[in-house]
Design a protein around this motif. Structure first.
Motif: not given
Length: 307
Positions: A146, A206, A227-229
């Motif tokens: 990513v 990430w 915030d991807i997580k």
């Protein structure tokens, strides 16, 4: 390992003979039970969501591809099925693979490329044609796929990119276009500090769960963290910033897959504007080493499995 029947595509589905598949950190999380009780829905579960291959059959309602087409597809996290000789995908998540894009490159695109594209464009509003205002962007954990895509897409948007990654990957991150790269194992890297002292307008996060207090000093006056997580604590921070009308925000991002975005990314790869970074390749018929590599969490790019 088990033998299972070749799947039959439903009305809106495509049957693909797999030429390459990629695995992602989410596959390891699912196997470890990290998404219970959502996934896996049934056992046995065939992992893998990102594939490239040749269409061998289509459902009665499919119009966008036909048997013989070379395609890129995403099977979806709920269904999986990529690590097999044949996989079924929804037609609306299947796109033609340009001849200039290899199967391995194509299988690298879906989940990682789509997440980077969505976070930067749909969420952060970056214009990839470079017509937007100058923007300072931080991309954490840029070693993973990513982050690889996010660096390159952000540079298409004419952004100044600071990236954090493992020390052994610093030169690779620079080669993708990062203007500044910080060793994430050092105090400055853990503090997310820009070497040039820039404040971040956008953060594509990430990396590992990080507190708001670590980000806040380095954000511009209206800086946004995507915030991807997302974790429960980051969702709490998101709600708190909304309630207090803060100009600085932390916003969770959940992947929303769109074929047009996958097609857009495939064309960027074809044109040489974006590079798909492949960490390593393994045999689809003997994937234990690939799975072990995925579990290490020390990769740069995508892990590919081929027949």
């Amino acid at each position: 390992y088990v033998e299972v029947p070749v799947p039959t595509p439903k009305k809106d589905e495509v049957l693909i003979k797999v030429e390459a598949a990629s695995i992602s950190p989410i596959d390891w999380v699912i196997q470890q039970g990290g998404l219970k009780p959502l996934l896996p829905r049934v056992l046995p579960q065939i992992p893998g969501t990102d594939v490239a291959g040749e269409v061998v059959d289509v459902g009665s309602g499919v119009k966008n591809v036909k048997a013989g087409d070379k395609v890129i597809a995403m099977t979806g996290f709920f269904n999986g099925g990529g690590l097999a000789e044949f996989a079924v995908a929804k037609a609306n998540l299947t796109v033609i693979r340009p001849l200039e894009v290899s199967a391995a490159e194509g299988a690298s695109i879906p989940s990682a490329g789509l997440m980077a594209h969505q976070a930067l464009t749909d969420s952060a509003g970056l214009k990839l044609d470079g017509t937007g205002k100058p923007t300072n962007i931080l991309i954490t954990n840029a070693s993973e796929s990513v982050g690889n895509y996010a660096i390159q897409l952000a540079k298409l948007g004419n952004a100044h990119v600071t990236a954090t990654c493992a020390p052994e990957h610093i030169d690779l991150a620079k080669s993708l276009g990062a203007d500044e790269v910080v060793d994430q194992t050092t105090p400055d890297g853990q503090a997310l500090k820009s070497p040039s002292g820039k404040k971040y307008d956008i953060v594509i996060h990430w990396g590992e769960p990080t507190s708001w207090s670590a980000f806040e000093p380095h954000l511009a006056s209206n800086g946004k963290i995507f915030d991807i997580k997302p974790t429960p604590s980051s969702i709490k921070a998101y709600a708190l910033k909304k309630l207090t009308f803060s100009k600085k925000e932390l916003i969770p991002v959940i992947l929303s897959c769109k074929a047009e975005n996958m097609d857009f990314l495939a064309k960027l790869v074809k044109e040489g504007k974006v590079k798909t970074v492949i960490d390593s390749k393994y045999s689809l018929s003997n994937p234990e080493d690939a799975w072990a590599k995925n579990a290490e969490n020390k990769i740069f790019g995508k892990i590919i499995l081929e027949p």
